[in-house]
Design an enzyme around this catalytic site. Sequence first.
Site, PDB file in Angstrom:
ATOM      1  N   SER A 139       0.854  -1.202   0.000  1.00 59.11           N
ATOM      2  CA  SER A 139       0.000   0.000   0.000  1.00 59.11           C
ATOM      3  C   SER A 139       0.879   1.238   0.000  1.00 59.11           C
ATOM      4  CB  SER A 139      -0.878   0.020   1.254  1.00 59.11           C
ATOM      5  OG  SER A 139      -1.533   1.270   1.369  1.00 59.11           O
ATOM      6  N   TYR A 154      -0.880  -0.043  10.265  1.00 57.56           N
ATOM      7  CA  TYR A 154      -1.154  -0.556   8.910  1.00 57.56           C
ATOM      8  C   TYR A 154       0.001  -0.193   7.957  1.00 57.56           C
ATOM      9  CZ  TYR A 154      -3.518  -0.994   4.346  1.00 57.56           C
ATOM     10  OH  TYR A 154      -3.846  -1.305   3.048  1.00 57.56           O
TER      11      TYR A 154
HETATM   12  N1  LIG Z   1      -8.862  -1.028  -1.006  1.00 60.39           N
HETATM   13  C1  LIG Z   1      -7.903  -0.119  -0.917  1.00 60.39           C
HETATM   14  O1  LIG Z   1      -8.142   1.096  -0.988  1.00 60.39           O
HETATM   15  C2  LIG Z   1      -6.468  -0.546  -0.737  1.00 60.39           C
HETATM   16  C3  LIG Z   1      -5.465   0.433  -0.789  1.00 60.39           C
HETATM   17  C4  LIG Z   1      -4.148   0.062  -0.615  1.00 60.39           C
HETATM   18  C5  LIG Z   1      -3.824  -1.277  -0.391  1.00 60.39           C
HETATM   19  N2  LIG Z   1      -4.808  -2.200  -0.353  1.00 60.39           N
HETATM   20  C6  LIG Z   1      -4.421  -3.601  -0.105  1.00 60.39           C
HETATM   21  O2  LIG Z   1      -4.993  -4.450  -1.084  1.00 60.39           O
HETATM   22  C7  LIG Z   1      -5.273  -5.729  -0.513  1.00 60.39           C
HETATM   23  C8  LIG Z   1      -6.733  -6.093  -0.746  1.00 60.39           C
HETATM   24  O3  LIG Z   1      -7.545  -5.017  -0.331  1.00 60.39           O
HETATM   25  P1  LIG Z   1      -9.115  -5.040  -0.520  1.00 60.39           P
HETATM   26  O4  LIG Z   1      -9.574  -3.629  -0.477  1.00 60.39           O
HETATM   27  O5  LIG Z   1      -9.487  -5.887  -1.675  1.00 60.39           O
HETATM   28  O6  LIG Z   1      -9.532  -5.767   0.877  1.00 60.39           O
HETATM   29  P2  LIG Z   1     -10.931  -6.348   1.344  1.00 60.39           P
HETATM   30  O7  LIG Z   1     -12.067  -5.737   0.610  1.00 60.39           O
HETATM   31  O8  LIG Z   1     -10.925  -6.228   2.833  1.00 60.39           O
HETATM   32  O9  LIG Z   1     -10.833  -7.888   0.927  1.00 60.39           O
HETATM   33  C9  LIG Z   1      -9.900  -8.699   1.545  1.00 60.39           C
HETATM   34  C10 LIG Z   1     -10.076 -10.137   1.121  1.00 60.39           C
HETATM   35  O10 LIG Z   1      -9.291 -10.945   2.007  1.00 60.39           O
HETATM   36  C11 LIG Z   1     -10.151 -11.788   2.804  1.00 60.39           C
HETATM   37  N3  LIG Z   1      -9.603 -11.805   4.159  1.00 60.39           N
HETATM   38  C12 LIG Z   1      -9.500 -10.763   5.019  1.00 60.39           C
HETATM   39  N4  LIG Z   1      -8.935 -11.167   6.162  1.00 60.39           N
HETATM   40  C13 LIG Z   1      -8.684 -12.499   6.024  1.00 60.39           C
HETATM   41  C14 LIG Z   1      -8.106 -13.467   6.852  1.00 60.39           C
HETATM   42  N5  LIG Z   1      -7.680 -13.165   8.090  1.00 60.39           N
HETATM   43  N6  LIG Z   1      -7.991 -14.735   6.395  1.00 60.39           N
HETATM   44  C15 LIG Z   1      -8.423 -15.067   5.150  1.00 60.39           C
HETATM   45  N7  LIG Z   1      -8.964 -14.169   4.299  1.00 60.39           N
HETATM   46  C16 LIG Z   1      -9.106 -12.895   4.742  1.00 60.39           C
HETATM   47  C17 LIG Z   1     -11.530 -11.152   2.707  1.00 60.39           C
HETATM   48  O11 LIG Z   1     -12.587 -12.055   2.937  1.00 60.39           O
HETATM   49  P3  LIG Z   1     -13.144 -12.298   4.441  1.00 60.39           P
HETATM   50  O12 LIG Z   1     -13.350 -10.950   5.066  1.00 60.39           O
HETATM   51  O13 LIG Z   1     -14.418 -13.064   4.242  1.00 60.39           O
HETATM   52  O14 LIG Z   1     -12.107 -13.073   5.162  1.00 60.39           O
HETATM   53  C18 LIG Z   1     -11.501 -10.660   1.261  1.00 60.39           C
HETATM   54  O15 LIG Z   1     -11.682 -11.741   0.377  1.00 60.39           O
HETATM   55  C19 LIG Z   1      -4.895  -5.616   0.972  1.00 60.39           C
HETATM   56  O16 LIG Z   1      -3.584  -6.090   1.175  1.00 60.39           O
HETATM   57  C20 LIG Z   1      -4.943  -4.114   1.221  1.00 60.39           C
HETATM   58  O17 LIG Z   1      -4.111  -3.705   2.297  1.00 60.39           O
HETATM   59  C21 LIG Z   1      -6.129  -1.882  -0.512  1.00 60.39           C
END
Ligand SMILES: NC(=O)c1ccc[n+]([C@@H]2O[C@H](COP(=O)([O-])OP(=O)(O)OC[C@H]3O[C@@H](n4cnc5c(N)ncnc54)[C@H](OP(=O)(O)O)[C@@H]3O)[C@@H](O)[C@H]2O)c1
Length: 255
Positions: A139, A154
């Site tokens: 990130s 984070y």
């Molecule tokens: N969205 C943003 O703005 C953003 C910005 C910068 C970086 N990122 C990074 O991009 C990545 C994905 O982000 P996202 O926005 O797609 O996240 P998200 O919407 O929270 O989705 C995360 C995924 O991982 C699963 N997950 C979460 N905790 C888990 C656990 N403990 N064990 C197994 N599965 C788990 C979730 O399903 P369940 O909840 O059902 O487990 C979901 O499938 C992350 O590393 C995040 O830090 C995101």
Amino acid sequence: MDLGLRNKRAIVTGGSRGIGFAISQTLINEGAAIATCARGEEALQSAINKWRAEGATVYGNSVDVSNSQAFEQWFHTAIADLGGLDLLVSNVTSMNTFHGLERWKQAFEADLLQHIRATELALPHLLQGKDTSIVYIASIASIMTANMPTETEYGAMKAALISYATQLANKLGKDNIRVNLVSPGPIYHENGFWQSVEKHQPELFKRAEAISVFNRLGTAQEVANAAVFLASPAASNITGVNLRVDGGAIKTVNF
Ligand SMILES: NC(=O)c1ccc[n+]([C@@H]2O[C@H](COP(=O)([O-])OP(=O)(O)OC[C@H]3O[C@@H](n4cnc5c(N)ncnc54)[C@H](OP(=O)(O)O)[C@@H]3O)[C@@H](O)[C@H]2O)c1
């Protein structure tokens, strides 16, 4: 351009929604077989059913990546199902609701150690393959000091992940395993963090739009495009890179 992903075998953590879903879908579209996981059974099964209906080879079960024993078991099953491993996309982040030092301990487990656990489990299999690679989702929070929607741990865990992965890239070069990262800026997707911010904190949402030179949030597909390219044999001479997908939000020269 052919990314060379046909019949490659990939593990993508957290494929049930958002960025992990888009990465899984893109790998599938490119002809890869995937195994994915998430904690929530319903969304995971619905994604798997969708992909299987499209003719994809997909495996997946509900597991918490922070539960070392359960995750190890899940990982071995995934490798057996896939018949080996060519690519690891370590994508999961799980925000925690603890306070104080407990928050840091949870973040260390759920935002850093689980990536290293997945790596240790994957390496013996990646070592047997050809054109194998790892991509971590980090990130831009790793280098930002202002306008942060997240708590300090984070960004700190993401910074550690970037340092770890970049050192690993150097170490694994002799084994022809490439290691790269993608660092998204704010990404808008269905049931995601920013959809909730849009609804409940419109001022913060506006600020997040404004840090991009395009005055908008990114999409999960834009992150997936970068991650899948870096994971693919088409990126065969690229390793140790942290590719920002942030609409030019970070205002530094990227030498
Ligand atoms: N969205 C943003 O703005 C953003 C910005 C910068 C970086 N990122 C990074 O991009 C990545 C994905 O982000 P996202 O926005 O797609 O996240 P998200 O919407 O929270 O989705 C995360 C995924 O991982 C699963 N997950 C979460 N905790 C888990 C656990 N403990 N064990 C197994 N599965 C788990 C979730 O399903 P369940 O909840 O059902 O487990 C979901 O499938 C992350 O590393 C995040 O830090 C995101």
